[in-house]
Write a protein that holds these residues in place. Structure first.
Motif, PDB file in Angstrom:
ATOM      1  N   GLY A 230       0.814  -1.209   0.000  1.00  0.00           N
ATOM      2  CA  GLY A 230       0.000   0.000   0.000  1.00  0.00           C
ATOM      3  C   GLY A 230       0.845   1.255   0.000  1.00  0.00           C
ATOM      4  O   GLY A 230       0.563   2.218  -0.723  1.00  0.00           O
ATOM      5  N   ALA A 233       2.427   2.136  -3.288  1.00  0.00           N
ATOM      6  CA  ALA A 233       1.549   2.818  -4.238  1.00  0.00           C
ATOM      7  C   ALA A 233       1.790   4.325  -4.229  1.00  0.00           C
ATOM      8  O   ALA A 233       1.613   5.002  -5.253  1.00  0.00           O
ATOM      9  CB  ALA A 233       0.084   2.524  -3.906  1.00  0.00           C
ATOM     10  N   THR A 246      -3.777   3.371  -8.005  1.00  0.00           N
ATOM     11  CA  THR A 246      -5.147   2.978  -7.661  1.00  0.00           C
ATOM     12  C   THR A 246      -5.368   1.498  -7.924  1.00  0.00           C
ATOM     13  O   THR A 246      -5.955   0.781  -7.102  1.00  0.00           O
ATOM     14  CB  THR A 246      -6.155   3.822  -8.459  1.00  0.00           C
ATOM     15  OG1 THR A 246      -5.932   5.213  -8.204  1.00  0.00           O
ATOM     16  CG2 THR A 246      -7.590   3.461  -8.085  1.00  0.00           C
ATOM     17  N   GLU A 247      -4.879   1.033  -9.060  1.00  0.00           N
ATOM     18  CA  GLU A 247      -5.026  -0.385  -9.405  1.00  0.00           C
ATOM     19  C   GLU A 247      -4.317  -1.272  -8.383  1.00  0.00           C
ATOM     20  O   GLU A 247      -4.834  -2.312  -7.963  1.00  0.00           O
ATOM     21  CB  GLU A 247      -4.467  -0.631 -10.801  1.00  0.00           C
ATOM     22  CG  GLU A 247      -4.640  -2.067 -11.287  1.00  0.00           C
ATOM     23  CD  GLU A 247      -4.097  -2.277 -12.696  1.00  0.00           C
ATOM     24  OE1 GLU A 247      -4.182  -3.416 -13.189  1.00  0.00           O
ATOM     25  OE2 GLU A 247      -3.582  -1.303 -13.288  1.00  0.00           O
ATOM     26  N   LEU A 249      -3.633  -0.551  -5.200  1.00  0.00           N
ATOM     27  CA  LEU A 249      -4.348  -0.521  -3.929  1.00  0.00           C
ATOM     28  C   LEU A 249      -5.641  -1.337  -3.996  1.00  0.00           C
ATOM     29  O   LEU A 249      -6.002  -2.021  -3.023  1.00  0.00           O
ATOM     30  CB  LEU A 249      -4.641   0.929  -3.535  1.00  0.00           C
ATOM     31  CG  LEU A 249      -3.422   1.688  -3.008  1.00  0.00           C
ATOM     32  CD1 LEU A 249      -3.638   3.185  -3.084  1.00  0.00           C
ATOM     33  CD2 LEU A 249      -3.130   1.273  -1.561  1.00  0.00           C
ATOM     34  N   GLN A 250      -6.322  -1.293  -5.111  1.00  0.00           N
ATOM     35  CA  GLN A 250      -7.533  -2.103  -5.262  1.00  0.00           C
ATOM     36  C   GLN A 250      -7.194  -3.584  -5.196  1.00  0.00           C
ATOM     37  O   GLN A 250      -7.917  -4.374  -4.574  1.00  0.00           O
ATOM     38  CB  GLN A 250      -8.237  -1.765  -6.584  1.00  0.00           C
ATOM     39  CG  GLN A 250      -8.897  -0.395  -6.585  1.00  0.00           C
ATOM     40  CD  GLN A 250      -9.396   0.019  -7.957  1.00  0.00           C
ATOM     41  OE1 GLN A 250      -9.001  -0.553  -8.987  1.00  0.00           O
ATOM     42  NE2 GLN A 250     -10.263   1.033  -7.997  1.00  0.00           N
ATOM     43  N   ARG A 253      -6.384  -4.488  -1.533  1.00  0.00           N
ATOM     44  CA  ARG A 253      -7.600  -4.587  -0.723  1.00  0.00           C
ATOM     45  C   ARG A 253      -8.386  -5.852  -1.061  1.00  0.00           C
ATOM     46  O   ARG A 253      -8.888  -6.539  -0.161  1.00  0.00           O
ATOM     47  CB  ARG A 253      -8.471  -3.355  -0.938  1.00  0.00           C
ATOM     48  CG  ARG A 253      -7.883  -2.066  -0.371  1.00  0.00           C
ATOM     49  CD  ARG A 253      -8.880  -0.925  -0.494  1.00  0.00           C
ATOM     50  NE  ARG A 253     -10.040  -1.169   0.356  1.00  0.00           N
ATOM     51  CZ  ARG A 253     -11.206  -0.564   0.200  1.00  0.00           C
ATOM     52  NH1 ARG A 253     -11.390   0.294  -0.806  1.00  0.00           N
ATOM     53  NH2 ARG A 253     -12.200  -0.816   1.019  1.00  0.00           N
ATOM     54  N   GLU A 272      -6.526   4.302  -1.021  1.00  0.00           N
ATOM     55  CA  GLU A 272      -7.147   4.173  -2.344  1.00  0.00           C
ATOM     56  C   GLU A 272      -7.910   5.442  -2.705  1.00  0.00           C
ATOM     57  O   GLU A 272      -7.869   5.908  -3.858  1.00  0.00           O
ATOM     58  CB  GLU A 272      -8.087   2.966  -2.385  1.00  0.00           C
ATOM     59  CG  GLU A 272      -8.716   2.773  -3.761  1.00  0.00           C
ATOM     60  CD  GLU A 272      -9.758   1.662  -3.801  1.00  0.00           C
ATOM     61  OE1 GLU A 272     -10.666   1.743  -4.650  1.00  0.00           O
ATOM     62  OE2 GLU A 272      -9.663   0.713  -2.986  1.00  0.00           O
ATOM     63  N   ALA A 276      -7.225   7.806  -5.955  1.00  0.00           N
ATOM     64  CA  ALA A 276      -8.329   8.129  -6.866  1.00  0.00           C
ATOM     65  C   ALA A 276      -8.522   9.639  -6.983  1.00  0.00           C
ATOM     66  O   ALA A 276      -8.854  10.159  -8.059  1.00  0.00           O
ATOM     67  CB  ALA A 276      -9.618   7.469  -6.376  1.00  0.00           C
ATOM     68  N   CYS A 285     -13.195   8.035  -5.392  1.00  0.00           N
ATOM     69  CA  CYS A 285     -12.626   8.633  -4.183  1.00  0.00           C
ATOM     70  C   CYS A 285     -13.645   8.654  -3.053  1.00  0.00           C
ATOM     71  O   CYS A 285     -13.361   8.226  -1.924  1.00  0.00           O
ATOM     72  CB  CYS A 285     -12.128  10.046  -4.493  1.00  0.00           C
ATOM     73  SG  CYS A 285     -11.591  10.969  -3.042  1.00  0.00           S
ATOM     74  N   ALA A 288     -14.447   5.141  -1.669  1.00  0.00           N
ATOM     75  CA  ALA A 288     -13.400   4.616  -0.809  1.00  0.00           C
ATOM     76  C   ALA A 288     -13.372   5.339   0.538  1.00  0.00           C
ATOM     77  O   ALA A 288     -13.133   4.723   1.581  1.00  0.00           O
ATOM     78  CB  ALA A 288     -12.043   4.734  -1.508  1.00  0.00           C
TER      79      ALA A 288
END
Length: 405
Positions: A230, A233, A246-247, A249-250, A253, A272, A276, A285, A288
């Motif tokens: 994380g 990122a 973002t990708e 972190l997604q 998660r 995230e 975003a 955004c 999240a």
């Protein structure tokens, strides 16, 4: 570029047998190694850079002892680039390339290497549960100092802490101790990675997080692994790649969300949201941020994840940081709430919060209201040595100057 920059670096074999060289290798003195390459092969900094894959600017800093190497993979690249024979590699703490018949036929040298390894293993064997606890406490104390004073005040201590833990982990034999050392190493490397982000040393930040990720896997700890990924990122965000951040972190998660404590789940959702926001995706955004608010547990800390400190005031700061980018009128109230809830120990975080408040006031055309926050943010950025916030203060100051004309 000079064609010689791509020539192999050829250091005479006898150089590696000199007492001075052996001591340089034992001390892992990379500055000394680069000076040897320049002295005995005529290699320029550009040539060393090409051979080792390290940028010329960093080569210069290493030679001036303004930057140090702690990553084993970088030592491997240096050994390969400078053409170290196997007995020299072993002095540097690396495995020989030809294990069956290492270069350097001197029995004394081999015996010395065996004694050196035995001494390292013996030293690592002295690391017990109490020693691991002390190292853990040292890392926690460095984290607290970092919040107040920033990286510049503890840079030497951080380097020494990482080197000590890494050395002990590399030579630890008992599985339980080795696993616990990997845990401490991952926490410490992640802290060093965040400090590198704050000083805008993004290549260093990436390397520290790679070390943290590798150590987390060795520790078999999902929370450490998710946290290090994380934080990594943020390197992508600062490189101008918010979509990739973002990708990532997604993915983190989706993979770890139900395997890590609540504070970390909240942290990942808020991270995230920030990525975003930088990307300009307001819907993602806000989604999240709402998830982060719903996930936030009671209490500011969880002893299982001491590297995450998060309460409703911190989350309000995060929300304000994200939504200020979209001109949300509620941003100022979120940020004021966060500022009121700060306990005075998060100096670097307060610098960022003051920047967000100044940004929000400038967006509303309230230049006078923005100025005190800009001034205080500048003071805190200087105190903590935060180049990241320092740059933002300069950008906002320029915007304020334009707005006053």
């Amino acid at each position: 570029m000079d064609k010689r920059a791509f020539d192999a670096i050829d250091i005479p074999a006898w150089v590696w047998d000199r007492d001075e060289t052996c001591q340089t290798l034992k001390n892992r003195d990379v500055s000394g190694l680069f000076n040897l390459a320049a002295k005995y092969s005529g290699a320029s900094q550009v040539r060393i850079s090409t051979a080792t894959g390290i940028s010329q600017g960093r080569i210069s800093q290493i030679i001036r002892k303004q930057r140090y190497i702690t990553d084993l993979e970088v030592y491997e690249r240096i050994a390969t680039g400078l053409g170290l024979p196997d007995h020299a590699r072993m002095l540097l703490g690396l495995a020989p390339l030809d294990i069956a018949s290492p270069t350097g036929n001197q029995d004394d040298s081999h015996r010395e290497q065996a004694e050196e390894l035995a001494a390292r293993l013996e030293a690592a064997a002295a690391v017990d549960s109490t020693m691991v606890m002390i190292l853990t406490t040292d890392t926690n104390n460095l984290r607290l100092l970092d919040r107040r004073l920033g990286v510049s005040a503890i840079a030497d201590k951080m380097r020494a802490q990482i080197a000590q833990i890494e050395r002990a982990h590399r030579h630890a034999i008992r599985p339980g101790i080795r696993t616990r050392l990997a845990h401490v190493l991952s926490e410490t490397a992640a802290l060093a990675g965040w400090q590198a982000i704050d000083t805008c040393a993004l290549s260093d930040a990436w390397d520290h997080h790679e070390r943290a990720i590798s150590a987390a896997r060795a520790a078999e700890n999902s929370a450490l692994l998710a946290y290090a990924c994380g934080q990594q990122a943020y390197v992508l965000v600062d490189l101008g790649q918010p979509a990739e951040a973002t990708e990532l972190l997604q993915h983190v998660r989706a993979t770890y969300d139900h395997r890590v404590p609540g504070h970390l789940r909240t942290w990942l959702a808020a991270a995230e949201a920030e990525a975003a926001a930088v990307l300009g995706d307001e819907a993602a955004c806000r989604t999240a941020l709402d998830q982060a608010a719903a996930l936030l547990p009671e209490g500011e800390t969880d002893p299982d994840v001491p590297y995450v400190s998060l309460n409703r005031h911190h989350l309000a700061r995060w929300r304000g940081n994200c939504l200020v980018r979209f001109g949300d009128p509620d941003t100022i109230e979120d940020l004021r709430s966060a500022l009121a809830g700060m306990d005075g120990t998060y100096n670097r975080a307060e610098a960022g919060l003051r920047c967000d408040l100044a940004h929000a006031f400038l967006a509303m055309g309230e230049l006078d209201a923005a100025q005190p926050h800009l001034h205080r943010a500048g003071q805190l950025a200087t105190l903590t040595g935060s180049r990241r916030h320092g740059r933002r203060v300069k950008e906002l100051t320029r915007a304020a100057t334009r707005g006053s004309r």
